[in-house]
Design an enzyme around this catalytic site. Structure first.
Site, mmCIF file in Angstrom:
data_model
loop_
_atom_site.group_PDB
_atom_site.id
_atom_site.type_symbol
_atom_site.label_atom_id
_atom_site.label_comp_id
_atom_site.label_asym_id
_atom_site.label_seq_id
_atom_site.Cartn_x
_atom_site.Cartn_y
_atom_site.Cartn_z
ATOM 1 N N HIS A 223 4.332 2.574 9.725
ATOM 2 C CA HIS A 223 3.334 3.325 8.970
ATOM 3 C C HIS A 223 2.018 2.556 8.919
ATOM 4 C CE1 HIS A 223 5.143 0.579 6.019
ATOM 5 N NE2 HIS A 223 3.976 0.599 5.398
ATOM 6 N N ASP A 225 -1.023 1.738 6.205
ATOM 7 C CA ASP A 225 -1.256 1.761 4.751
ATOM 8 C C ASP A 225 -2.377 2.719 4.359
ATOM 9 O OD1 ASP A 225 0.781 -0.002 4.374
ATOM 10 O OD2 ASP A 225 -0.480 -1.756 4.048
ATOM 11 N N HIS A 281 2.625 -1.041 11.132
ATOM 12 C CA HIS A 281 3.646 -2.046 10.832
ATOM 13 C C HIS A 281 4.875 -1.422 10.181
ATOM 14 C CE1 HIS A 281 1.250 -1.633 7.125
ATOM 15 N NE2 HIS A 281 2.389 -1.880 6.485
ATOM 16 N N ARG A 291 15.913 -9.777 -0.389
ATOM 17 C CA ARG A 291 14.537 -10.118 -0.028
ATOM 18 C C ARG A 291 13.614 -9.709 -1.177
ATOM 19 N NH1 ARG A 291 9.991 -7.401 2.231
ATOM 20 N NH2 ARG A 291 9.063 -8.306 4.124
#
Length: 313
Positions: A223, A225, A281, A291
């Site tokens: 996608h 941003d 990204h 994470r």
């Protein structure tokens, strides 16, 4: 197709033309076109083979990975400039001195001390005890109060337990670290810090290997941003846990034409980039462990600015 006639055959003895039977003449007329017939099956087979080879080369390049920042290396600063996309064209005059003219990406291991990252990790872990997604991806937003809970979101500031989870020092630490990232981005991209504003959404994320339950759990899709949030101009991530130690998978991937570039999370590492389509990204699926990171987003548009969060009791 016109069939080219050949000279009549001659007898070996008298040299006179030997008449050909109707059958033999017809046979030659019927056989001759086969010399000119196109073997479409062979051509199609070859074309499919060529297309297959080209597709293999394309997808091999697309899926190949080149490390931009590895977890085991300590990086003072590493950056690369990229040609800006046209996403900012209409904003260049509107937000002069801030809208990206110099686009790219940068990684620092020197901006945030690991102890500061550990303090933020503690804040995130405490906050997420109040909720958590049923799927693999949970968010905690100190600004809006948005907190994943099950398959939905709640406002954590409406929970009585909030008073025992956070204190004023947590918010001071948060603001201090945010300011350090703010300054580093402004300095690197050569823009005025006063004209660059924190924007929504800025949030903690926790990702595990749990299967997705809703679309919000599917974080791994490529996608841009700025397409998701039009006000975005600069995006940053501060990693709070270590790739290869606290979790597996979960690398940050920049999708480039030649080969994809990977950023391996390292506690205290800041990765920042311009938010347009020059920086397509995604995040790899986490395969084990947990994470933690915090996304800190910035805009040049003051109408989309948000203030530092405050503890609401």
């Amino acid at each position: 197709m016109t069939v080219k006639q050949r000279n009549p055959r001659k007898s070996a003895g008298n040299g006179k033309p030997v008449p050909r039977s109707a059958d033999s003449s017809r046979t030659e007329v019927e056989e001759t076109p086969s010399k000119y017939r196109i073997d479409w099956r062979r051509i199609v087979t070859r074309l499919l083979l060529i297309i297959g080879i080209m597709a293999t080369v394309y997808f091999t390049k697309r899926d190949s990975m080149m490390p931009f920042a590895k977890q085991k290396e300590e990086i003072n600063k590493r950056s690369v400039d990229i040609s800006c996309s046209e996403d900012y064209t209409e904003e260049l005059r509107q937000f002069q001195g801030c809208t990206p003219r110099k686009c790219g990406r940068v990684v620092w291991d020197s901006v945030i001390h690991p102890s500061e990252a550990s303090a933020l990790l503690n804040i995130a872990q405490r906050g997420l005890t109040l909720g958590g997604s049923a799927g693999g991806a949970s968010i905690l937003d100190l600004h809006s109060g948005a907190l994943s809970q099950g398959n939905a979101f709640i406002n954590m500031y409406k929970l009585d337990a909030i008073k025992t989870v956070f204190n004023q020092d947590d918010f001071r630490i948060y603001s201090h670290i945010k300011n350090k990232i703010h300054q580093a981005i402004a300095n690197h991209f050569g823009i005025s810090q006063d004209g660059l504003y924190l924007t929504h959404p800025t949030f903690f994320s926790r990702i595990t290997s749990a299967p997705p339950k809703t679309i919000h759990d599917e974080y791994w899709h490529p996608h841009v941003d700025k397409e998701t949030y039009e006000s975005f101009h600069y995006t940053s991530l501060l990693y709070l846990t270590d790739y290869g130690q606290d979790f597996e998978g979960g690398r940050f991937i920049f999708v480039d034409k030649d080969s994809n570039k990977t950023v391996e999370p390292r506690r205290g590492r800041v990765s920042a980039f311009t938010s347009g389509s020059e920086n397509l990204h995604y995040v790899e699926p986490v395969t084990s462990g947990t994470r933690y990171a915090i996304t800190v987003s910035f805009t040049c548009d003051p109408t989309h600015a948000i203030t530092d969060p405050k503890l609401r009791t």
